[in-house]
Design a protein around this motif. Sequence first.
Motif, PDB file in Angstrom:
ATOM      1  N   ARG A   1      61.245 -21.300   1.671  1.00 19.01           N
ATOM      2  CA  ARG A   1      61.443 -22.189   0.533  1.00 19.01           C
ATOM      3  C   ARG A   1      61.863 -21.441  -0.715  1.00 19.01           C
ATOM      4  N   SER A   2      62.236 -20.169  -0.564  1.00 15.36           N
ATOM      5  CA  SER A   2      62.792 -19.354  -1.656  1.00 15.36           C
ATOM      6  C   SER A   2      61.899 -19.368  -2.892  1.00 15.36           C
ATOM      7  N   ILE A   3      60.618 -19.136  -2.679  1.00 14.85           N
ATOM      8  CA  ILE A   3      59.679 -19.146  -3.798  1.00 14.85           C
ATOM      9  C   ILE A   3      59.928 -17.945  -4.716  1.00 14.85           C
ATOM     10  N   GLU A   4      60.403 -16.827  -4.156  1.00 15.20           N
ATOM     11  CA  GLU A   4      60.610 -15.657  -5.000  1.00 15.20           C
ATOM     12  C   GLU A   4      61.793 -15.848  -5.933  1.00 15.20           C
ATOM     13  N   LYS A   5      62.800 -16.598  -5.509  1.00 11.98           N
ATOM     14  CA  LYS A   5      63.923 -16.872  -6.405  1.00 11.98           C
ATOM     15  C   LYS A   5      63.525 -17.879  -7.468  1.00 11.98           C
ATOM     16  N   ILE A   6      62.692 -18.851  -7.089  1.00  9.31           N
ATOM     17  CA  ILE A   6      62.218 -19.837  -8.046  1.00  9.31           C
ATOM     18  C   ILE A   6      61.412 -19.154  -9.144  1.00  9.31           C
ATOM     19  N   ALA A   7      60.666 -18.102  -8.776  1.00  5.82           N
ATOM     20  CA  ALA A   7      59.804 -17.443  -9.747  1.00  5.82           C
ATOM     21  C   ALA A   7      60.597 -16.817 -10.875  1.00  5.82           C
ATOM     22  N   GLU A   8      61.877 -16.489 -10.623  1.00  4.48           N
ATOM     23  CA  GLU A   8      62.636 -15.829 -11.671  1.00  4.48           C
ATOM     24  C   GLU A   8      63.078 -16.780 -12.748  1.00  4.48           C
ATOM     25  N   ASN A   9      62.758 -18.076 -12.590  1.00  2.00           N
ATOM     26  CA  ASN A   9      63.149 -19.039 -13.614  1.00  2.00           C
ATOM     27  C   ASN A   9      61.963 -19.889 -14.069  1.00  2.00           C
ATOM     28  N   ARG A  10      60.746 -19.394 -13.852  1.00  7.81           N
ATOM     29  CA  ARG A  10      59.561 -20.137 -14.274  1.00  7.81           C
ATOM     30  C   ARG A  10      58.685 -19.200 -15.072  1.00  7.81           C
ATOM     31  N   THR A  11      57.988 -19.743 -16.059  1.00 10.07           N
ATOM     32  CA  THR A  11      57.021 -18.897 -16.757  1.00 10.07           C
ATOM     33  C   THR A  11      55.827 -18.658 -15.853  1.00 10.07           C
ATOM     34  N   PHE A  12      54.992 -17.711 -16.248  1.00 10.06           N
ATOM     35  CA  PHE A  12      53.872 -17.330 -15.394  1.00 10.06           C
ATOM     36  C   PHE A  12      52.884 -18.465 -15.220  1.00 10.06           C
ATOM     37  N   VAL A  13      52.717 -19.273 -16.261  1.00 12.61           N
ATOM     38  CA  VAL A  13      51.797 -20.405 -16.139  1.00 12.61           C
ATOM     39  C   VAL A  13      52.404 -21.473 -15.245  1.00 12.61           C
TER      40      VAL A  13
ATOM     41  N   ALA B   1      51.828 -17.513 -24.450  1.00  3.24           N
ATOM     42  CA  ALA B   1      53.214 -17.035 -24.476  1.00  3.24           C
ATOM     43  C   ALA B   1      53.216 -15.585 -24.031  1.00  3.24           C
ATOM     44  N   TYR B   2      53.109 -15.367 -22.709  1.00  4.19           N
ATOM     45  CA  TYR B   2      53.048 -14.010 -22.208  1.00  4.19           C
ATOM     46  C   TYR B   2      54.438 -13.430 -22.110  1.00  4.19           C
ATOM     47  N   ARG B   3      54.628 -12.208 -22.562  1.00  4.46           N
ATOM     48  CA  ARG B   3      55.904 -11.528 -22.378  1.00  4.46           C
ATOM     49  C   ARG B   3      55.624 -10.109 -21.924  1.00  4.46           C
ATOM     50  N   PRO B   4      55.210  -9.929 -20.699  1.00  4.05           N
ATOM     51  CA  PRO B   4      54.781  -8.596 -20.281  1.00  4.05           C
ATOM     52  C   PRO B   4      55.953  -7.697 -19.970  1.00  4.05           C
ATOM     53  N   THR B   5      55.745  -6.395 -20.106  1.00  4.64           N
ATOM     54  CA  THR B   5      56.711  -5.405 -19.640  1.00  4.64           C
ATOM     55  C   THR B   5      55.978  -4.498 -18.665  1.00  4.64           C
ATOM     56  N   GLY B   6      56.743  -3.787 -17.864  1.00  7.41           N
ATOM     57  CA  GLY B   6      56.114  -2.910 -16.883  1.00  7.41           C
ATOM     58  C   GLY B   6      55.946  -3.624 -15.568  1.00  7.41           C
ATOM     59  N   GLU B   7      55.281  -2.960 -14.623  1.00 14.14           N
ATOM     60  CA  GLU B   7      55.144  -3.523 -13.296  1.00 14.14           C
ATOM     61  C   GLU B   7      53.765  -3.187 -12.754  1.00 14.14           C
ATOM     62  N   ILE B   8      53.353  -3.966 -11.772  1.00 14.37           N
ATOM     63  CA  ILE B   8      52.008  -3.785 -11.195  1.00 14.37           C
ATOM     64  C   ILE B   8      51.986  -4.327  -9.775  1.00 14.37           C
ATOM     65  N   TYR B   9      51.100  -3.794  -8.959  1.00 16.01           N
ATOM     66  CA  TYR B   9      50.911  -4.271  -7.595  1.00 16.01           C
ATOM     67  C   TYR B   9      49.420  -4.361  -7.340  1.00 16.01           C
ATOM     68  N   VAL B  10      48.938  -5.567  -7.081  1.00 17.78           N
ATOM     69  CA  VAL B  10      47.499  -5.788  -6.917  1.00 17.78           C
ATOM     70  C   VAL B  10      47.276  -6.542  -5.612  1.00 17.78           C
ATOM     71  N   ARG B  11      46.251  -6.130  -4.844  1.00 18.74           N
ATOM     72  CA  ARG B  11      45.942  -6.846  -3.601  1.00 18.74           C
ATOM     73  C   ARG B  11      44.552  -7.452  -3.688  1.00 18.74           C
ATOM     74  N   THR B  12      44.379  -8.577  -2.999  1.00 17.16           N
ATOM     75  CA  THR B  12      43.060  -9.189  -2.859  1.00 17.16           C
ATOM     76  C   THR B  12      42.844  -9.552  -1.401  1.00 17.16           C
ATOM     77  N   GLU B  13      41.605  -9.837  -1.057  1.00 13.20           N
ATOM     78  CA  GLU B  13      41.261 -10.101   0.338  1.00 13.20           C
ATOM     79  C   GLU B  13      41.310 -11.602   0.561  1.00 13.20           C
ATOM     80  N   ASN B  14      42.334 -12.043   1.269  1.00 12.12           N
ATOM     81  CA  ASN B  14      42.497 -13.433   1.665  1.00 12.12           C
ATOM     82  C   ASN B  14      41.760 -13.655   2.971  1.00 12.12           C
TER      83      ASN B  14
END
Lengths: 150, 171, 364
Positions: free
Chosen positions: C44-56, C290-303
């Motif tokens: 469903r191309s959720i990763e492409k959709i994310a590039e046009n939505r705010t984090f909330v 109004a979040y405007r973050p810079t930088g990158e991060i990778y976080v995992r959780t236990e599903n």
Amino acid sequence: METAIVSKSIQERFPDAIVETKPEWICLKKEIFTPVLQFLKTGHLAFINLHCITAVDRQGSVEVVYHLYSFEHKWMLTIKVILLDSDLTIDSLTSLWSAANWLEREVFDLFGVKFTGHPDLRRILNPDTWSEHPLRKDFKRDGFIPRPVR
Amino acid sequence: MAVNERIPGSEYLEKFPGGEVILAKSQDVFNWAKGASLWPLTFGLACCAIEMMTTGASHFDIDRFGSGVFRASPRQCDVMIIAGTICVKMQDSIKRLYDQMPEPKYVIAMGNCAISGGIFYHDSYSVVKGAEAVGIPVDVYVAGCPPRPENLLNGIIKLQEKIRSTKARVT
Amino acid sequence: MDYEELIINMGPQHPSTHGVLYLELKLDGEIVVDCRPNIGYLHRSIEKIAENRTFVQFMPFTDRLDYLASMNNNLGFCLTMEKLLQIEAPARAQYLRVIMAELNRVASHLFAVSTFAQDLGAYATPLFYALRDREKIVQIFDQICGQRLTYNYMRIGGVSADIPVGVDQLIRDFIIYERQMMAEYDDLLTNNVIFRARSKMIGVLSKESAIDHGVTGPNLRASGFKWDLRKDEPYLMYDQFDFNVPVGKNGDSWDRYNVRMLEIMESLKIIEQALNGLPEGDPVAKINKAYRPTGEIYVRTENPRGELGFYVVGDGNPFPYRLKIRAPSFSNLSVLTSLIRGLNISDAVCVLGSLDVVMGEIDR
């Protein structure tokens, strides 16, 4: 902190492999990349778990990002390799980790990066008849309805 | 048994003098039988499939409406409940399954994604915008994301009413 | 007579493939010689959709990834963004998040175990019992956030609303009820001769093969490797709770089932401890949106299915530049080909059921 330790170990073994080191990631050169990863997996650092392979389109180049994890030291390492748009090929890691098989197919499907040495490089998420790579920033296709800007 | 007004369907039945015989139009009897035994096809694609399974379970019980028999083969089904998002790779299979169902057949589009693409309408390159875009005529739309099980039961009741009001075809 | 190998499509629409998965099986009689899984039928191309939505605005999309464990997906995304933006949620919100995540883990494992039993032939009874218990959990969630399946309950910086009065008593009643009901499942399935014969020593996954393929979660623990992110790299309040991590011995399908059943009991313990220690305060997120973050991060959780990872790259815009979702079922499914060579088709269905994959997060 742990990135600095790993970076020093790589520097001792392979003196000219690192392009840049930051606290969050290490950027390696494309040519000497596979021996470095083999050292990371089988050496004393024991990064035996390949967690994720992904890519970021920087409009002119593509950064391929690898996330490695070591159960022994509990460290998560991020490694980047920068490929230019004119030459999107890199060595495949399927000989080191079997997890790389499907992850690399996904990066090929979405970005068009070709992995040399991959046993079965074909599309995985999109239909086989497509010729575009959707997650590039200049992707165009019929039926793609962008969200209206208010 | 005497026919009295409290029996359901008694508007289709006629009392006959002397008892023991009831008279009805064959069209009404056939429509009632078709509506009360709609067998669905197990066609859950995404999240709405979980709500469809919950409707089949014991708390909401779709079996009391006659639709409890889920069959996997399209040749043995009456109704196709499209539950979930239709994607580009899957649309040929959906069309083929719909064509394989024998007449009379009905389609219920369950969930926003099957109706019009849902929240994946904008910015998505691989979602087909609704069941109608595949070429399948839809009889009942059940909206929700995902629709509650009571909503799906309401959709089945609406489909039963729709079947009961169709005219018999001359074949 | 001439014998040939037969190629069969276990097609996208199939009652036993747990979603839209297309397996091309090459058979010699009834024995599987080779298998090629094809995925992408729910992309469903959720990763492409994310590039046009705010984090909330992206939060409802995380629900629909692994739709049986929506609270855990929400939690993963919230923790990623909180670490990138360096904000912290209030204490009551942390406890509420733990309670919701563990309740959802119980619901997800019940569903997984009963559909596994359905694949093996116990067609209706375990499924109805599990859905009856899951219905209680889902009605608790309905009272808290108004939804039964895709909750959208957690926000960056807290949760969206406090729990209503009386819900904690409902959760405590549910814990007592579920502990009694687990004896029913033991009678029906765990000690059942046919169930054990059909799943013991079928689809044995060794520890080295599991780590090599990137398998995580209960599948990895069933192969004998004791690794749980809640214990080994604790996030939220998990280091303050007292619970065990069940580990299997052989790595076969029965072990994968048993690890899930034992994890349900451990989750009930965690929920009880969290309810007893719930602090006062306001759990609602009150941070500037109004979040405007810079930088990158990778976080995992236990599903419930493994380790879910979010990789977020920000560049100063309100939208992410790149958002990658590392789905646990993607790696869990890649192990299928090597597990089912040499088995009958019915055993192949058993192995697929015990791996517990959800197509929504494989295809994203």
